[in-house]
Scaffold this motif. Structure first.
Motif, PDB file in Angstrom:
ATOM      1  N   LYS A 121       0.834  -1.200   0.000  1.00 13.02           N
ATOM      2  CA  LYS A 121       0.000   0.000   0.000  1.00 13.02           C
ATOM      3  C   LYS A 121       0.869   1.250   0.000  1.00 13.02           C
ATOM      4  O   LYS A 121       0.598   2.221  -0.727  1.00 13.02           O
ATOM      5  N   GLU A 150       1.043   4.125  -2.879  1.00  9.76           N
ATOM      6  CA  GLU A 150       0.811   5.541  -2.578  1.00  9.76           C
ATOM      7  C   GLU A 150       1.985   6.396  -3.032  1.00  9.76           C
ATOM      8  O   GLU A 150       1.808   7.495  -3.579  1.00  9.76           O
ATOM      9  N   LYS A 195       1.909   9.379  -5.823  1.00  7.83           N
ATOM     10  CA  LYS A 195       2.375  10.746  -5.550  1.00  7.83           C
ATOM     11  C   LYS A 195       3.407  11.186  -6.579  1.00  7.83           C
ATOM     12  O   LYS A 195       3.390  12.323  -7.059  1.00  7.83           O
TER      13      LYS A 195
END
Length: 256
Positions: free
Chosen positions: A92, A96, A100
């Motif tokens: 995860k 992420e 980004k």
């Protein structure tokens, strides 16, 4: 026991084997005391007590081993679950981070595009503000002077020859040329002398100023005809010869 009867049974651990062995030993002891002659009632009680004491110990060991095994299984399950949760959390976090980074790259690209558009607009405004320099008028071609036209007569032939002589640096005047022409040929460009020494030698004098062929060839002036009878070529070559021998045609007053 035959192997096919034991293959489906669970394998006993060392603890289980010891417990079973204890139970079997206690049972054997009780059997011995029961068959020994003279054993009294007290001995029977002691045997019964021994058997009673052995059973709880054996079953207690089995229960402890089972609990230990269950605890190990539970711990392994907990460890596996914890590892799975850690891996999921790591995936995860990586997802992420990638999201980004992608968002940052997109934002940077948009910013660069906006700056480029702004710079282009600024350059366009500058070009609009500064008027382009007016084109210089094309230079007018310099008109070449029209070629001078000379009349096709004695006057025109003398004047054309004088212009050529001036460019080549050959001295002479209109009066001196005209005077000698009238004496030599009376102004006839086709005149030929067939009786003088030159004619006897096979090279008769020809043209307005009565020039023999070898002299014409030697003193021919560039830009004129190679035809000895051509009026302008004959005058110019004769004046070039007279300038070399007498200084100028003006200094010639007789046969030369």
């Amino acid at each position: 026991m035959p192997k096919h009867l034991t293959s489906g049974l669970p394998r006993l651990s060392r603890t289980h084997k010891l417990s079973v062995a204890g139970v079997a030993t206690a049972g054997a002891a009780a059997l011995v005391f029961s068959i020994v002659p003279g054993a009294g009632a007290d001995q029977g009680k002691s045997q019964a007590a021994a058997v009673e004491n052995v059973k709880p110990v054996a079953f207690s060991a089995v229960d402890t081993a089972a609990k230990a095994q269950q605890a190990t299984i539970t711990q392994q399950a907990n460890n596996s679950a914890a590892k799975g949760r850690a891996e999921a959390a790591a995936k995860k976090a990586a997802a992420e981070k990638a999201a980004k980074a992608k968002a940052a790259a997109v934002a940077k690209a948009k910013a660069e595009k906006a700056r480029a558009a702004k710079a282009a607009a600024s350059r366009s405004q500058v070009r609009t503000a500064i008027p382009a320099a007016a084109p210089k008028p094309a230079a007018k071609p310099v008109a070449k002077p029209a070629a001078k036209v000379y009349p096709d007569n004695l006057d025109g032939w003398i004047r054309e020859s004088l212009d050529i002589m001036a460019k080549k640096g050959i001295p002479g005047s209109y009066e001196g040329i005209h005077r000698n022409i009238m004496r030599e040929s009376s102004g006839n460009p086709m005149a030929i002398n067939n009786w003088d020494i030159n004619a006897i030698n096979g090279t008769p004098s020809k043209g307005l100023l009565q020039v023999i062929q070898p002299t014409f060839n030697t003193y021919h002036v560039e830009g004129t005809s190679w035809n000895l009878y051509d009026p302008v070529a004959n005058i110019t070559a004769a004046c070039n010869y007279a300038a070399d021998r007498y200084g100028s045609m003006d200094n010639v007053n007789s046969a030369y």
